[in-house]
Design an enzyme around this catalytic site. Structure first.
Site, PDB file in Angstrom:
ATOM      1  N   LYS A  32       0.829  -1.204   0.000  1.00 57.19           N
ATOM      2  CA  LYS A  32       0.000   0.000   0.000  1.00 57.19           C
ATOM      3  C   LYS A  32       0.868   1.261   0.000  1.00 57.19           C
ATOM      4  CE  LYS A  32      -3.733  -0.387   2.230  1.00 57.19           C
ATOM      5  NZ  LYS A  32      -4.760  -0.574   3.284  1.00 57.19           N
ATOM      6  N   ARG A 103      -3.704   3.015   8.458  1.00 60.52           N
ATOM      7  CA  ARG A 103      -3.968   1.719   7.828  1.00 60.52           C
ATOM      8  C   ARG A 103      -2.712   0.864   7.830  1.00 60.52           C
ATOM      9  NH1 ARG A 103      -6.936   5.265   4.292  1.00 60.52           N
ATOM     10  NH2 ARG A 103      -9.114   4.624   4.000  1.00 60.52           N
ATOM     11  N   GLY A 112      -8.458  -7.257   4.503  1.00 58.37           N
ATOM     12  CA  GLY A 112      -9.261  -7.462   5.702  1.00 58.37           C
ATOM     13  C   GLY A 112      -8.550  -8.159   6.837  1.00 58.37           C
ATOM     14  N   MET A 114      -5.769  -7.159   8.542  1.00 59.51           N
ATOM     15  CA  MET A 114      -5.236  -6.300   9.593  1.00 59.51           C
ATOM     16  C   MET A 114      -6.108  -5.062   9.727  1.00 59.51           C
ATOM     17  SD  MET A 114      -1.153  -6.889   9.074  1.00 59.51           S
ATOM     18  CE  MET A 114      -1.238  -6.539   7.336  1.00 59.51           C
ATOM     19  N   ARG A 376      -3.718  -1.471  -6.010  1.00 57.94           N
ATOM     20  CA  ARG A 376      -2.914  -2.681  -5.818  1.00 57.94           C
ATOM     21  C   ARG A 376      -3.287  -3.661  -6.916  1.00 57.94           C
ATOM     22  NH1 ARG A 376      -6.035  -4.419  -0.257  1.00 57.94           N
ATOM     23  NH2 ARG A 376      -8.078  -4.804  -1.152  1.00 57.94           N
ATOM     24  N   HIS A 490     -16.188  -7.781   1.913  1.00 60.63           N
ATOM     25  CA  HIS A 490     -15.130  -8.615   2.486  1.00 60.63           C
ATOM     26  C   HIS A 490     -15.254 -10.052   1.983  1.00 60.63           C
ATOM     27  CE1 HIS A 490     -13.592 -11.417   5.600  1.00 60.63           C
ATOM     28  NE2 HIS A 490     -12.571 -10.571   5.623  1.00 60.63           N
ATOM     29  N   SER A 798      13.820 -43.089  -8.972  1.00 59.12           N
ATOM     30  CA  SER A 798      12.673 -42.238  -8.674  1.00 59.12           C
ATOM     31  C   SER A 798      12.683 -41.984  -7.170  1.00 59.12           C
ATOM     32  CB  SER A 798      11.358 -42.914  -9.082  1.00 59.12           C
ATOM     33  OG  SER A 798      10.268 -42.084  -8.755  1.00 59.12           O
ATOM     34  N   CYS A 865       8.512 -38.968  -7.317  1.00 61.97           N
ATOM     35  CA  CYS A 865       7.115 -39.396  -7.395  1.00 61.97           C
ATOM     36  C   CYS A 865       6.386 -39.247  -6.062  1.00 61.97           C
ATOM     37  CB  CYS A 865       7.018 -40.845  -7.876  1.00 61.97           C
ATOM     38  SG  CYS A 865       7.822 -42.034  -6.783  1.00 61.97           S
ATOM     39  N   TYR A 885      12.172 -35.512 -14.663  1.00 63.92           N
ATOM     40  CA  TYR A 885      10.726 -35.329 -14.537  1.00 63.92           C
ATOM     41  C   TYR A 885      10.308 -35.264 -13.078  1.00 63.92           C
ATOM     42  CZ  TYR A 885      10.379 -40.300 -13.321  1.00 63.92           C
ATOM     43  OH  TYR A 885      10.515 -41.508 -12.704  1.00 63.92           O
TER      44      TYR A 885
END
Length: 909
Positions: A32, A103, A112, A114, A376, A490, A798, A865, A885
């Site tokens: 912010k 704020r 919402g 804080m 934002r 909210h 694996s 895996c 992979y």
């Protein structure tokens, strides 16, 4: 130390088209504060103010209040003086007062989570000066009432006594409304507001034992400390944990000159989005209220109005409001204040192009002048995230690499799960209509309190309106339904951030918390009753509604094509059935990294033969039972190979201990004894014999195959014969046979000999052959240490990081829930090591095993895996190790494909 403290800047000013900071300083100024500084430098009309850095929050948590006050006191006073100069008013002055807002502002958006305090600096004398200065007594006393209410709740802890009760200030207001016969806050007279101020202060004194603070500087310090404290409040901690944000980030504090949307019919406040946060459509949209302050819009106490004409018409259609009534009672900002709308429209365009992303903006109109309070990157659904990123790519705002990096991997999950079946919807009864606040389909049982969301396996949280305290319950529930609030409430904003289905502002709902009932048009629904929500239309249905698999096309398909362009590490799937294999292949899986053969044995027609094999006293008896299992396993493998035609399929030989297959209930034991024509005692004796002190470290994996080689023989035969059968049909298979739980080279060699000997026999029988590999799962720490020797024999590795994590930590996956919450609280662990790969410990064994394996066989095929194969940070770790992979569950395949591409891009940056 003293010199360093004086030199260090802890407060950054902004305003009047200048700023000390910029948007690149989010870690220090919070999102912010950094954006306020950036907007000010861009010439956007931002109320002047200053930001206390996130570092000060960290210092506060370490040094305490008194030391931090001393550290920033001089800078704070200087920064207040700067606001006074720019606004031409004075903080605490009785005739020309300056009021401020306070704020929070973390480096990431936490809507919402804080605390905020508005109208700070007012007291019994200042309110008189404010009324005289503005010639608006109604506005002045309304601001005072609001300040006591917010400060009382945020700083002084004036909360409801129990969850069935309402906010103590709201209770006072509702009592006065009832007495006066009015419904809205805007209908209070000046005397009503004065009475409320008096009653509010009396309530504070009664609850806290202290008078409400009147000195503006005391108020300011109280609010700043409250914001710092809110960083470690329950809801902020839960939100951080949910998203994996570190506790040491801290929050900044933003102090700004107040601008007032509650000064009358020429003032207002609102929230807007440069694109649709639900669908991603390139449409400017939002909500506003006349004669209101910011919290009124998100709280949903009054029905908000739409920013644009088209949006207003769509809203009216959903709410079933006639056009004539809409124009009279709910005109759009575009219709009511066209010049203000055009100015706002210009700023939203400027800001989106500047940030090159969809923006969520807050604004206030004070007596005909527009102020932008915040911008934002907007929270959005998974579908909107994909569409916005692909649209920005097509519009030339971002390139392909940035497009991929913009996608939050886990939010793709929202697109991969069932939606309502259109045919089922036609047969379902709509009981009410709300606003489509967050898309998706949700079916569950009604719960009215967030802390009871886990009462049912599937629940729908039904609230008059949600608050930040409801976060955990909102996360647990399948969907969220509110009677109040609009598209920027909210509930709506948080639900979109979670990817949770939400319907808001369903005004026909009458909710009674005390009786736990929901009434719609005279029909009463109770806790535990089933309802269904369509977050894409706002429809609320009675009962359950059937679902179906989603269709993945359009922008999603384009995104997946883009991931394949940049992804270098392949993505396989963990699949035990042909159905799972087909799902995964449709999601783009490039093979199977794990088929667990034991899962095939638990079906009703197979478990009997499996138990007969286990209970057999001789090799001949075991082989007879295995012959019954052979065609079943062969058929399963044929289905899986066919689904993965031409792609590698890794099949793990039987892994779990045999005690998992035998019956432990007396009735089932009797049934088995009768089927096998043996005594019940014989069954009981075998069950007792198979029981192990520590089955996870016992007679399982390759130990089973080496003890009972006939099991390995049967499974090998099923695999090879299935592949040959498909070859005869012109379908190519690539089987990879994986030996589990190897800890020594000789364990591997013994199993490999059985596999290859059996395969050779089958090739001779069939006068045909196929190519296959024999490898192992590295899941025992010793195997990682001996990887160079094992690799001399194995065709592939694996990593089974589920068991590797258990054995490295010495934790049981089934029992960690007993102590992990305490470990999180004490900071012993930050995350569950079974969900996120422990890179410092387990990860080093994986690295060691990879390096040593390839030192013996440079081209050794290596993958993972375990469950970590679908977790983004763990996938990136595997990429950086050079694995071939990762393998994950079918519904995580698109996520893994994205992360594979993101990891490749990051490695070149």
């Amino acid at each position: 130390m003293e010199i360093l403290e004086k030199v260090k800047t802890r407060v950054y000013k902004f305003g009047n088209k200048t700023a000390d900071g910029n948007s690149k300083m989010k870690n220090l100024l919070g999102g912010k504060g950094a954006n306020l500084a950036e907007m000010s430098s861009l010439g956007i009309p931002v109320p002047p103010g200053f930001t206390i850095t996130t570092e000060v929050c960290t210092e506060y948590n370490t040094l305490g209040k008194e030391n931090v006050v001393e550290l920033i006191k001089d800078e704070l006073e200087e920064s207040i003086a700067n606001i006074e100069t720019l606004m031409g008013s004075k903080f605490g002055d009785k005739t020309n007062p300056l009021l401020v807002s306070v704020r929070s502002g973390a480096r990431v958006s936490m809507p919402g989570m804080m605390d905020t305090v508005l109208n700070l600096g007012i007291n019994d004398e200042v309110v008189q000066g404010l009324a005289k200065k503005t010639n608006n007594e109604q506005f002045a006393w309304d601001s005072y009432r609001r300040f006591i209410q917010m400060y009382g709740g945020v700083v002084l802890g004036m909360k409801p006594a129990s969850k069935e009760d309402i906010d103590p200030f709201e209770e006072i207001m509702e009592h006065l409304k009832h007495k006066r016969g009015i419904k809205l806050d805007t209908e209070f007279s000046v005397q009503d507001l004065k009475d409320l101020v008096y009653d509010f202060k009396e309530a504070v004194k009664k609850r806290t034992g202290h008078n409400f603070p009147t000195d503006p500087w005391d108020q300011l310090w109280g609010a700043i400390i409250a914001v710092f404290n809110s960083w470690n409040g329950d809801r902020a901690v839960y939100y951080r944990t949910m998203h994996g944000y570190p506790a040491d980030w801290g929050t900044a504090v933003n102090v700004q000159a107040m601008v007032y949307g509650n000064m009358g019919e020429n003032s207002g406040t609102g929230v807007c989005f440069t694109r649709d946060a639900g669908t991603g459509e390139n449409v400017f949209n939002g909500e506003y209220l006349i004669n209101a302050q910011g919290e009124d819009v998100v709280a949903g106490v009054r029905t908000p109005q739409q920013i644009t004409h088209l949006g207003s018409q769509r809203w009216a259609e959903l709410a079933k409001i006639e056009e004539e009534d809409r124009l009279k009672n709910y005109p759009s900002l575009e219709e009511l204040m066209p010049s203000i709308f055009e100015e706002l429209n210009t700023y939203q365009d400027v800001l989106e192009k500047h940030y090159r992303d969809m923006q969520d903006m807050e604004f206030t109109i004070q007596d005909g002048k527009l102020w932008i309070l915040q911008t934002r990157n907007g929270k959005r659904t998974g579908a909107a995230m994909v569409k916005i990123a692909m649209d920005l790519l097509k519009e030339g705002m971002i390139d392909e690499k940035e497009t991929l990096l913009r996608i939050e991997p886990n939010k793709l999950d929202e697109l991969l799960h069932p939606i309502f079946d259109p045919d089922a919807l036609k047969r379902s009864q709509v009981i009410a209509q709300g606003l489509p606040a967050s898309p998706g389909a949700a079916t569950g049982k009604i719960v009215f309190f967030a802390d009871e969301a886990a009462k049912f396996k599937n629940s729908i949280l039904v609230r008059i309106e949600t608050s930040p305290e409801d976060l955990e319950g909102m996360n647990i529930a399948k969907g969220i339904l509110t009677a109040r609030g609009g598209m920027t409430s909210h509930a709506a904003v948080v639900a979109r951030g979670m990817g949770k289905c939400c319907v808001s502002g369903a005004g026909a709902l009458k909710i009674n918390y005390k009786t736990r009932t929901l009434t719609v048009d005279g029909h009463e629904y109770h806790e535990g009753d089933w309802i269904s929500l369509n977050g894409s239309t706002g429809n609320i249905f009675e009962g359950k509604v059937a679902t179906m698999e989603p269709e993945l096309s359009g922008e999603f398909a384009e995104l997946m094509t883009l991931t394949d362009k940049y992804g270098q590490m392949k993505v396989r799937t963990n699949a035990d059935t042909p159905k799972d294999a087909k799902v995964a292949r449709n999601f783009g899986a490039q093979g199977i990294g794990l088929t667990r053969t034991e899962h095939m044995f638990f079906e009703v027609d197979r478990i009997k033969a499996m138990r007969e094999m286990i209970l057999a006293d001789t090799v001949k008896g075991r082989k007879q039972a295995l012959e019954d299992l052979l065609p079943m396993q062969r058929s399963d493998f044929e289905g899986i190979f066919e689904a993965m035609e031409g792609l590698a399929v890794t099949i793990r030989l039987l892994d779990p201990p045999l005690h998992e297959f035998v019956p432990h209930q007396l009735a089932t034991q009797k049934e088995l004894a009768e089927d096998m024509h043996i005594s019940l005692q014989a069954v009981k004796n075998k069950v007792a014999e198979l029981e192990e002190f520590n089955p996870m470290l016992g007679h399982r994996g390759c130990r089973l195959g080496n003890t009972y080689p006939e099991i390995t023989e049967m499974q090998t035969r099923a695999i090879i014969e299935a592949a040959l059968n498909l070859k005869a049909r012109g379908i190519k298979s690539k089987p990879e046979i994986m030996i589990p739980l190897v800890g020594t080279v000789k364990e591997f060699e013994a199993q490999e000999q059985i596999i290859r000997r059996t395969a050779d026999v089958i090739f001779e029988e069939r006068n045909d052959s196929i190519d296959y590999l024999v490898g192992t799962m590295i899941e025992v720490p010793r195997a990682a240490l001996m990887a160079d020797l094992i690799a001399e024999k194995a065709d592939f590795f694996s990593f089974g990081t589920n068991d590797l994590t258990q054995m490295t930590f010495g934790y049981s996956r089934d029992d960690v829930g007993k102590f992990l919450p305490v470990y999180y609280e004490k900071g012993i662990l930050k995350v569950d090591p079974f969900e996120v790969l422990d890179k410092e410990g387990v990860g080093q064994l994986v690295r060691l095993g990879t390096d040593r394996g390839r030192s013996s066989k440079p081209n050794l095929k290596i993958g993972i895996c375990g469950e970590h194969g679908g977790e983004p940070s763990s996938i990136e770790f595997c990429y950086n190790l050079g694995m071939d992979y990762v393998s994950c569950s079918p519904y995580r395949v698109p996520i893994a494909r994205l992360v594979s591409a993101q990891a490749a891009i990051k490695s070149t940056m």
